[in-house]
Design an enzyme around this catalytic site. Structure first.
Site, PDB file in Angstrom:
ATOM      1  N   SER A 116       0.880  -1.325  -0.020  1.00  0.00           N
ATOM      2  CA  SER A 116       0.150   0.229   0.180  1.00  0.00           C
ATOM      3  C   SER A 116       0.831   1.342  -0.008  1.00  0.00           C
ATOM      4  O   SER A 116       2.032   1.337   0.645  1.00  0.00           O
ATOM      5  CB  SER A 116      -0.705   0.028   1.269  1.00  0.00           C
ATOM      6  OG  SER A 116      -1.727   1.212   1.195  1.00  0.00           O
ATOM      7  N   LYS A 148      -4.829  -6.679   3.214  1.00  0.00           N
ATOM      8  CA  LYS A 148      -4.713  -5.663   2.065  1.00  0.00           C
ATOM      9  C   LYS A 148      -5.968  -5.307   1.933  1.00  0.00           C
ATOM     10  O   LYS A 148      -6.419  -4.113   1.483  1.00  0.00           O
ATOM     11  CB  LYS A 148      -3.584  -5.871   1.080  1.00  0.00           C
ATOM     12  CG  LYS A 148      -3.841  -4.859   0.017  1.00  0.00           C
ATOM     13  CD  LYS A 148      -3.217  -3.552   0.825  1.00  0.00           C
ATOM     14  CE  LYS A 148      -3.355  -2.363  -0.036  1.00  0.00           C
ATOM     15  NZ  LYS A 148      -3.929  -2.123  -1.574  1.00  0.00           N
ATOM     16  N   HIS A 163      -7.933  -3.490   4.234  1.00  0.00           N
ATOM     17  CA  HIS A 163      -7.325  -2.026   4.436  1.00  0.00           C
ATOM     18  C   HIS A 163      -7.920  -1.135   3.406  1.00  0.00           C
ATOM     19  O   HIS A 163      -8.423  -0.083   3.585  1.00  0.00           O
ATOM     20  CB  HIS A 163      -5.778  -2.128   4.064  1.00  0.00           C
ATOM     21  CG  HIS A 163      -4.923  -0.788   3.701  1.00  0.00           C
ATOM     22  ND1 HIS A 163      -5.203  -0.135   2.538  1.00  0.00           N
ATOM     23  CD2 HIS A 163      -4.372   0.063   4.295  1.00  0.00           C
ATOM     24  CE1 HIS A 163      -4.517   0.832   2.420  1.00  0.00           C
ATOM     25  NE2 HIS A 163      -4.030   1.103   3.579  1.00  0.00           N
ATOM     26  N   ASN A 164      -8.296  -1.558   1.960  1.00  0.00           N
ATOM     27  CA  ASN A 164      -8.888  -1.012   0.946  1.00  0.00           C
ATOM     28  C   ASN A 164     -10.260  -0.703   1.465  1.00  0.00           C
ATOM     29  O   ASN A 164     -10.748   0.205   1.077  1.00  0.00           O
ATOM     30  CB  ASN A 164      -8.652  -2.003   0.031  1.00  0.00           C
ATOM     31  CG  ASN A 164      -7.401  -1.507  -0.720  1.00  0.00           C
ATOM     32  OD1 ASN A 164      -6.410  -1.088  -0.319  1.00  0.00           O
ATOM     33  ND2 ASN A 164      -6.993  -1.694  -2.213  1.00  0.00           N
ATOM     34  N   GLU A 185     -10.275   1.950   3.704  1.00  0.00           N
ATOM     35  CA  GLU A 185      -9.960   3.100   2.873  1.00  0.00           C
ATOM     36  C   GLU A 185     -11.333   3.636   1.877  1.00  0.00           C
ATOM     37  O   GLU A 185     -11.331   4.680   1.906  1.00  0.00           O
ATOM     38  CB  GLU A 185      -8.905   2.495   1.739  1.00  0.00           C
ATOM     39  CG  GLU A 185      -8.492   3.566   0.665  1.00  0.00           C
ATOM     40  CD  GLU A 185      -7.614   2.884  -0.424  1.00  0.00           C
ATOM     41  OE1 GLU A 185      -6.408   2.346   0.147  1.00  0.00           O
ATOM     42  OE2 GLU A 185      -7.887   2.806  -1.593  1.00  0.00           O
TER      43      GLU A 185
HETATM   44  C1  6PG Z   1      -3.327   1.505  -1.759  1.00  0.00           C
HETATM   45  C2  6PG Z   1      -4.333   1.528  -2.495  1.00  0.00           C
HETATM   46  C3  6PG Z   1      -4.054   1.022  -3.702  1.00  0.00           C
HETATM   47  C4  6PG Z   1      -5.232   1.742  -4.903  1.00  0.00           C
HETATM   48  C5  6PG Z   1      -6.534   0.588  -5.004  1.00  0.00           C
HETATM   49  C6  6PG Z   1      -7.543   1.684  -5.326  1.00  0.00           C
HETATM   50  O1  6PG Z   1      -3.282   0.828  -0.668  1.00  0.00           O
HETATM   51  O2  6PG Z   1      -2.130   2.001  -2.219  1.00  0.00           O
HETATM   52  O3  6PG Z   1      -5.481   1.028  -2.120  1.00  0.00           O
HETATM   53  O4  6PG Z   1      -4.163  -0.412  -3.697  1.00  0.00           O
HETATM   54  O5  6PG Z   1      -5.593   2.889  -4.804  1.00  0.00           O
HETATM   55  O6  6PG Z   1      -6.170  -0.149  -5.725  1.00  0.00           O
HETATM   56  O7  6PG Z   1      -8.596   0.894  -5.249  1.00  0.00           O
HETATM   57  P1  6PG Z   1      -9.944   1.415  -6.201  1.00  0.00           P
HETATM   58  O8  6PG Z   1      -9.629   1.290  -7.599  1.00  0.00           O
HETATM   59  O9  6PG Z   1     -10.787  -0.039  -6.203  1.00  0.00           O
HETATM   60  O10 6PG Z   1     -10.404   2.601  -5.789  1.00  0.00           O
END
Ligand code: 6PG
Length: 625
Positions: free
Chosen positions: A291, A346, A349-350, A353
């Site tokens: 990430s 991860k 985490h997303n 996010e």
């Molecule tokens: C990270 C982000 C990275 C990316 C995601 C966005 O932790 O660096 O999460 O993995 O920004 O892939 O995901 P979406 O395209 O689904 O918003």
């Protein structure tokens, strides 16, 4: 240590200038032509068709020798340097690498006849007579094309050492990780497929980075051979089918004991399957969440690793210098558990996010009717500096203030949010596990609604509403925002805990939080603050400090949602947070009615409050029963 300068030598017409210029470009060094340094007496003599004597050449060579010694970072010089005695002058006091362009008189005289050079073709014979071939340096056959001559020089200059790590896929993340690893002193082999669109990627990277520790490849066999044993290969390619295809190609090339790492956002069940099947080939497989986006990958991302602990310990020392540093002096690199644990962490985490982003979008929507971008950014700055600091808040401030042609760029961004899958996987997992992570689910749904753009536009036109802008109390909003964020993190962590138990991963939640303190998208003061609390109480909701904050913030959340609803601002994540909070703190819930309905139409049974737990009853609920 004197800088290295490169002298491309050979008789006139051998291609010294073309080779020298291209080499200088690749090495990012200045190019010089020795002919430009002749004293005028020499030029006159040559124009008159008289060959230069050794005495004529000496002052010229001395000028060149002095000139080279002033090149702070070295340079590339095209110079005939035909005799050993000339070369001795040039390299006295200078650090020279010699490149000799070798060709026969016939080919060269044909070339010279085609160009207007002050050295007349008839003088070529005297050059060949004077030529003393060096028995050192790089010798090149000038019948080869220019590009391959320069590639040959570059590969000769760069001794081929076995690399510490190989990276497949030179997209943004792969390239940034490669640069990061090189900057930490690791030697790196990189591979990118050779398609017409991507053909320039490897040569461009090599000339951009210009490091003897970088080896670039467009075919996999030499790429794997360039790696120290056991080979450590990191795949930075899109999740799904490309990973399976890449693994299939690598299996016959990798020796037993090799470690293959998937650094993409892969689905954890795919990682579990791949790990099992690679075991049969004696290949270790790690699923690693990375990430931090491009900047994180370049300067220090956060790594969440899953797979065998033995394989993790073998790659740890390579990943350690590349990863971000946490506030306690350790690295944001953590072993999450077996097989798919790293990719699962991860994914969640997303998921978190997604909800964090959505909450900021909701705050923006709440403030937009009454404040301009700069004023909203001011509010966010105050929050960022006073207790709510986070990477996402900082990024949002930058976005709000970004102008293009004196207008806010954000105002031109179409309101449709895409996604690549991790938010959906988090939501599915929450539903499958029965963990009420409603914020991350609502954040995914909010993106889906955003994508129904034509329908939204159509319906909004048919709506007769008076737009109403509330004056939002930003202190209350700050409290509500933190309330929702705490619940969002608590939900995501509970989801990790539940799946960890099911999969026997034994994930340490405070370690997860530690790995998220820097490098990653979720890095924030909140994450740092939660670590000790998580060590004290596995469920954050029952931690007295957290509970008190949530309880005290309730009034603000209600007020903010009330104002949002009045101004017709959808607040899916704020509302989810409040609904979750109400739900999770309600003793006698309305689920009694749901269970009764289930029993009424499906005889699914129910338990009674006046009887012991585990005793099941069924009743005839209709009036005829
Ligand atoms: C990270 C982000 C990275 C990316 C995601 C966005 O932790 O660096 O999460 O993995 O920004 O892939 O995901 P979406 O395209 O689904 O918003």
């Amino acid at each position: 240590m004197k800088p290295v300068s490169y002298i491309v030598m050979g008789v006139s017409g051998s291609g010294k200038t073309s080779v020298g210029k291209l080499l200088a470009q690749k090495l990012k060094l200045p190019f010089y032509d020795a002919d430009d340094f002749h004293p005028t007496s020499n030029i006159k003599k040559m124009r008159e068709g008289n060959p230069l004597t050794d005495e004529d050449r000496m002052p010229w060579l001395e000028i060149l020798q002095r000139e080279i010694s002033t090149w702070e970072h070295g340079g590339v010089l095209a110079c005939s340097a035909l005799k050993e005695s000339y070369r001795e002058v040039l390299q006295s006091k200078n650090n020279i690498k010699w490149i000799y362009l070798k060709g026969n008189a016939k080919l060269i005289s044909e070339r010279m006849a085609q160009r207007d050079h002050f050295m007349k073709p008839e003088m070529l014979d005297s050059q060949f007579e004077a030529l003393e071939e060096p028995n050192y340096g790089i010798h090149l056959d000038i019948t080869n094309p220019l590009d391959s001559l320069v590639s040959e020089i570059l590969s000769n200059l760069i001794p081929m050492n076995l690399s510490n790590i190989g990276i497949i896929g030179m997209g943004v993340m792969g390239k940034s990780l490669a640069k990061n690893a090189l900057s930490k002193g690791l030697s790196v082999s990189v591979y990118n497929r050779l398609t017409p669109e991507e053909a320039g990627i490897i040569p461009d990277l090599i000339s951009e980075v210009n490091s003897p520790k970088l080896n670039g490849f467009t075919s996999l066999e030499p790429f794997i051979s360039s790696l120290a044993e056991p080979a450590i290969v990191l795949m930075m390619i899109p999740a799904g089918e490309p990973i399976d295809a890449c693994i299939e190609t690598l299996i016959p090339l990798l020796h037993k004991g090799a470690i293959l790492i998937d650094g993409g956002n892969s689905f954890y069940k795919d990682t579990q399957r791949r790990e099992q099947s690679l075991k049969l080939h004696g290949i270790e497989y790690l699923g690693m969440g990375v990430s931090g986006g491009e900047q994180g990958a370049l300067h220090g991302p956060s790594f969440m690793v899953g797979g065998s602990f033995e394989a993790y310990t073998k790659v740890k020392e390579l990943l350690d210098p590349i990863s971000a540093q946490d506030p306690f002096g350790y690295k944001c690199l953590g072993y999450m558990g077996a097989d798919g644990a790293g990719h699962y962490v991860k994914t969640i985490h997303n998921g978190i996010e997604y909800a964090e982003m959505q909450l900021l979008a909701e705050v923006y929507a709440l403030l937009k009717p009454s404040l301009n971008n700069e004023e909203i950014a001011e509010v966010f700055k105050e929050w960022n500096e006073h207790g709510l600091g986070s990477f996402l808040l900082e990024t949002t401030i930058e976005i709000l203030l970004k102008k293009e042609d004196n207008q806010y760029l954000l105002d031109f961004v179409l309101d449709q949010a895409s996604s690549k899958g991790t938010g959906t996987w988090s939501s599915i997992s929450a539903l499958e596990m029965g963990v009420p992570a409603n914020l991350l689910i609502e954040a995914v749904i909010a993106r889906s609604i955003s994508n129904l753009n034509p329908l939204r536009t159509k319906l909004s036109k048919s709506l007769d509403t008076v737009s109403y802008a509330s004056t939002i109390d930003t202190e209350m909003l700050k409290e509500a925002y933190q309330f929702a964020r705490i619940l969002n993190h608590q939900q995501g962590l509970s989801l990790i805990a539940a799946t960890s138990e099911k999969e026997n991963w034994n994930i340490d939640l405070s370690e997860v939080l530690r790995v998220w303190t820097n490098g990653c998208i979720l890095r924030s003061e909140l994450v740092v603050w939660l670590i000790p609390l998580m060590k004290e109480q596995n469920n954050l909701l029952t931690h007295p400090e957290i509970f008190t904050i949530l309880k005290q913030s309730e009034v603000s959340v209600v007020e903010i949602i009330h104002q949002g609803m009045e101004q017709r601002t959808p607040l899916p994540c704020f509302s989810s947070a409040l609904n979750y909070w109400y739900g999770i703190t309600t003793k006698d819930s309305s689920a009694s009615l749901i269970q009764a309905q289930r029993d009424a139409f499906g005889a699914h049974g129910y338990q009674r409050t006046d009887k012991g737990q585990g005793e099941w009853f069924t009743s005839q609920w209709n009036s005829n029963g």
